[in-house]
Structure formats: C-alpha cells, structure tokens
Design a protein around this motif. Structure first.
Motif, PDB file in Angstrom:
ATOM      1  N   TYR A  16       0.839  -1.202   0.000  1.00 45.25           N
ATOM      2  CA  TYR A  16       0.000   0.000   0.000  1.00 45.25           C
ATOM      3  C   TYR A  16       0.877   1.256   0.000  1.00 45.25           C
ATOM      4  N   GLU A  17       1.913   1.259   0.837  1.00 47.25           N
ATOM      5  CA  GLU A  17       2.811   2.420   0.882  1.00 47.25           C
ATOM      6  C   GLU A  17       3.580   2.577  -0.426  1.00 47.25           C
ATOM      7  N   MET A  18       4.050   1.463  -1.006  1.00 47.74           N
ATOM      8  CA  MET A  18       4.752   1.531  -2.292  1.00 47.74           C
ATOM      9  C   MET A  18       3.874   2.198  -3.339  1.00 47.74           C
ATOM     10  N   ASP A  19       2.597   1.850  -3.349  1.00 48.55           N
ATOM     11  CA  ASP A  19       1.663   2.445  -4.308  1.00 48.55           C
ATOM     12  C   ASP A  19       1.663   3.970  -4.174  1.00 48.55           C
ATOM     13  N   GLY A  20       1.599   4.451  -2.942  1.00 46.11           N
ATOM     14  CA  GLY A  20       1.611   5.899  -2.713  1.00 46.11           C
ATOM     15  C   GLY A  20       2.930   6.541  -3.104  1.00 46.11           C
ATOM     16  N   TRP A  21       4.044   5.884  -2.751  1.00 43.80           N
ATOM     17  CA  TRP A  21       5.359   6.435  -3.123  1.00 43.80           C
ATOM     18  C   TRP A  21       5.489   6.544  -4.630  1.00 43.80           C
ATOM     19  N   LEU A  22       5.090   5.476  -5.327  1.00 41.69           N
ATOM     20  CA  LEU A  22       5.235   5.449  -6.785  1.00 41.69           C
ATOM     21  C   LEU A  22       4.372   6.514  -7.446  1.00 41.69           C
ATOM     22  N   LYS A  23       3.157   6.688  -6.961  1.00 40.42           N
ATOM     23  CA  LYS A  23       2.271   7.698  -7.552  1.00 40.42           C
ATOM     24  C   LYS A  23       2.799   9.101  -7.323  1.00 40.42           C
ATOM     25  N   GLU A  24       3.504   9.300  -6.217  1.00 43.55           N
ATOM     26  CA  GLU A  24       4.084  10.616  -5.930  1.00 43.55           C
ATOM     27  C   GLU A  24       5.375  10.839  -6.719  1.00 43.55           C
ATOM     28  N   ALA A  25       6.245   9.847  -6.744  1.00 43.92           N
ATOM     29  CA  ALA A  25       7.562  10.002  -7.385  1.00 43.92           C
ATOM     30  C   ALA A  25       7.507   9.855  -8.898  1.00 43.92           C
ATOM     31  N   ASP A  26       6.543   9.094  -9.395  1.00 45.62           N
ATOM     32  CA  ASP A  26       6.441   8.803 -10.833  1.00 45.62           C
ATOM     33  C   ASP A  26       4.968   8.787 -11.236  1.00 45.62           C
ATOM     34  N   PRO A  27       4.335   9.960 -11.257  1.00 46.68           N
ATOM     35  CA  PRO A  27       2.892  10.022 -11.501  1.00 46.68           C
ATOM     36  C   PRO A  27       2.437   9.336 -12.794  1.00 46.68           C
ATOM     37  N   ALA A  28       3.223   9.443 -13.841  1.00 45.51           N
ATOM     38  CA  ALA A  28       2.832   8.834 -15.124  1.00 45.51           C
ATOM     39  C   ALA A  28       3.061   7.322 -15.133  1.00 45.51           C
ATOM     40  N   GLY A  29       3.861   6.833 -14.213  1.00 44.98           N
ATOM     41  CA  GLY A  29       4.116   5.400 -14.130  1.00 44.98           C
ATOM     42  C   GLY A  29       4.996   4.846 -15.226  1.00 44.98           C
ATOM     43  N   ASP A  30       5.846   5.685 -15.808  1.00 47.01           N
ATOM     44  CA  ASP A  30       6.680   5.217 -16.919  1.00 47.01           C
ATOM     45  C   ASP A  30       8.182   5.306 -16.637  1.00 47.01           C
ATOM     46  N   LYS A  31       8.556   5.621 -15.384  1.00 48.53           N
ATOM     47  CA  LYS A  31       9.974   5.797 -15.083  1.00 48.53           C
ATOM     48  C   LYS A  31      10.546   4.720 -14.162  1.00 48.53           C
ATOM     49  N   VAL A  32       9.709   4.043 -13.417  1.00 52.41           N
ATOM     50  CA  VAL A  32      10.181   3.031 -12.469  1.00 52.41           C
ATOM     51  C   VAL A  32       9.169   1.879 -12.425  1.00 52.41           C
ATOM     52  N   ARG A  33       9.695   0.673 -12.276  1.00 52.09           N
ATOM     53  CA  ARG A  33       8.850  -0.519 -12.142  1.00 52.09           C
ATOM     54  C   ARG A  33       8.901  -0.986 -10.692  1.00 52.09           C
ATOM     55  N   ALA A  34       7.902  -1.776 -10.299  1.00 50.03           N
ATOM     56  CA  ALA A  34       7.883  -2.317  -8.939  1.00 50.03           C
ATOM     57  C   ALA A  34       7.398  -3.758  -8.975  1.00 50.03           C
ATOM     58  N   PHE A  35       8.055  -4.594  -8.154  1.00 54.42           N
ATOM     59  CA  PHE A  35       7.754  -6.026  -8.148  1.00 54.42           C
ATOM     60  C   PHE A  35       7.585  -6.536  -6.720  1.00 54.42           C
ATOM     61  N   LYS A  69      14.121   8.896  -2.101  1.00 54.87           N
ATOM     62  CA  LYS A  69      15.003   7.838  -2.606  1.00 54.87           C
ATOM     63  C   LYS A  69      14.578   7.374  -3.991  1.00 54.87           C
ATOM     64  N   ILE A  70      13.274   7.257  -4.207  1.00 54.99           N
ATOM     65  CA  ILE A  70      12.785   6.821  -5.512  1.00 54.99           C
ATOM     66  C   ILE A  70      13.065   7.880  -6.574  1.00 54.99           C
ATOM     67  N   ARG A  71      12.852   9.134  -6.235  1.00 55.26           N
ATOM     68  CA  ARG A  71      13.160  10.227  -7.183  1.00 55.26           C
ATOM     69  C   ARG A  71      14.642  10.242  -7.530  1.00 55.26           C
ATOM     70  N   ASP A  72      15.471  10.035  -6.511  1.00 53.45           N
ATOM     71  CA  ASP A  72      16.915   9.994  -6.737  1.00 53.45           C
ATOM     72  C   ASP A  72      17.271   8.813  -7.639  1.00 53.45           C
ATOM     73  N   LEU A  73      16.649   7.678  -7.401  1.00 55.02           N
ATOM     74  CA  LEU A  73      16.868   6.492  -8.230  1.00 55.02           C
ATOM     75  C   LEU A  73      16.469   6.770  -9.685  1.00 55.02           C
ATOM     76  N   ILE A  74      15.327   7.405  -9.870  1.00 48.03           N
ATOM     77  CA  ILE A  74      14.869   7.756 -11.226  1.00 48.03           C
ATOM     78  C   ILE A  74      15.868   8.692 -11.890  1.00 48.03           C
ATOM     79  N   GLY A  75      16.368   9.656 -11.110  1.00 52.01           N
ATOM     80  CA  GLY A  75      17.333  10.616 -11.639  1.00 52.01           C
ATOM     81  C   GLY A  75      18.620   9.973 -12.113  1.00 52.01           C
ATOM     82  N   LYS A  76      19.016   8.864 -11.463  1.00 56.20           N
ATOM     83  CA  LYS A  76      20.234   8.161 -11.847  1.00 56.20           C
ATOM     84  C   LYS A  76      19.996   7.158 -12.961  1.00 56.20           C
ATOM     85  N   GLY A  77      18.725   6.891 -13.251  1.00 55.09           N
ATOM     86  CA  GLY A  77      18.409   5.935 -14.306  1.00 55.09           C
ATOM     87  C   GLY A  77      18.691   4.554 -13.867  1.00 55.09           C
TER      88      GLY A  77
END
Length: 196
Positions: free
Chosen positions: A80-99, A188-196
């Motif tokens: 549930y928390e991951m869902d919120g983090w992802l929606k905040e850090a990657d609103p379009a859902g095209d920059k990071v995957r989650a498993f 942390k997720i935004r930083d991860l996205i920034g580093k690719g």
C-alpha cells in the motif's frame, strides 16, 4: 635508541602503506560490486502466468519487495505504501517498475498473486515460481526468509522487510526500510529515477 626510533618509523610507514593498500582494495571491490547487476539470473512466473526473467529489472529503475500473501501486516502495508510512493515520485508510471516477489511459492500461485497484488496496487507486479528457483533467487538477492509453524498447524514466514532499489542496469542502489517515512522513501525513488 636511534635504531629503535628508525625501526618504529619504518614500522609506522609499513603499517600506513598496508592501510592505504587495504583501503584502495576495499574501494575497488565495492566499485566493482556496484557496477554489476545485483542478484542472480532467474526464470520465474508473473501474476499473468507468463515467464519472467531478471531482464524485467533492466531498462528502468526497479523496486523489489519480497513477501507473501498470507502476511498479516508488513506485506500489505508495504505494498500500500509503495503504491503511494510510486504515484508521488512517478505520476505517469513510466519511469520506475515495482515487483512483489513471493517468499511462499507453495501458496502464492500466479492466480493468488493476480488477485492479491492488484488489490494493493496497480503499480506493482507479482512474481512467483518453483520453490527451488525462489529459494535460489532469495539467496542471490540476500533475502532472509524462513517458514515458521503456527499453533493451528499452518505456517507463517519470517522475511526481510526492506524494499530493494535497483537502477536501470539492475545494480543495487539502496533500500527503503519498513516503516520509513514517506518523504524519505519518495526522495530515494526520485533519486533512483534521476540516476536511471
């Protein structure tokens, strides 16, 4: 006395040289480790009943959480928390995957994951597989998991509760701890996205 001072000075120089060499070797080995994809190659099954390999963890940064569907608190809370983090850090859902990789493949079939995971998040994808392959993956990703019998004759699972962060090349870039503040996790997720 002079020979003693010379011996002490030589010992100090030798010790300093050894410490310098050791520090260089440690830095080199850490650099080499961080330059390699984390974990192991795998052949598992997604919640869609399709084969999935470690290649799913390449191309875009990825979050991986190891858990199980019968988990009473940690796993549903984390998803549930991951869902919120992802929606905040990657609103379009095209920059990071989650498993969500199960540590309990005997109960967590693709059908079970297909019902459980989307109920928690449409941004996380469930993965299961043969018990021996899951065990190999857990060891390769350095995940602790242990079956614990319960009084009713069933069992629960003790397991690592951190979310692993991998960059687009599959390299380990850190973790998000269970109970970590949302702002920290999102950063942390935004930083991860920034580093690719």
């Amino acid at each position: 006395m002079r020979k003693f001072r010379i011996a002490i000075a030589a010992s100090i120089l030798l010790l300093a040289g050894m410490v310098g060499w050791l520090a260089t070797e440690i830095n080199r080995s850490q650099r080499n480790l961080s330059d390699q994809p984390f974990g192991v190659a795998f052949a598992l099954t997604g919640q869609d009943e399709q084969p999935i390999t470690e290649q799913a963890l390449r191309g875009r940064p990825a979050l991986i959480f190891f858990g199980f569907t019968h988990c009473p608190e940690i796993c549903p809370t984390t998803l549930y928390e991951m869902d919120g983090w992802l929606k905040e850090a990657d609103p379009a859902g095209d920059k990071v995957r989650a498993f969500f990789v199960t540590v309990d493949p005997e109960r967590d079939t693709p059908e079970v994951l297909a019902e459980y995971v989307p109920a928690m998040s449409d941004r996380v994808f469930g993965i299961t597989g043969e018990p021996a392959e899951i065990e190999r993956v857990l060891k390769g990703y350095r995940v602790y998991a242990r079956r614990v019998p319960t009084e009713d004759g069933e069992y629960t699972m003790d397991h690592t509760a951190a979310v692993y962060l991998l960059d687009g090349q599959g390299r380990f870039r850190g973790t998000i701890s269970y109970g970590e503040e949302a702002e920290s996790a999102i950063s942390k997720i935004r930083d991860l996205i920034g580093k690719g």
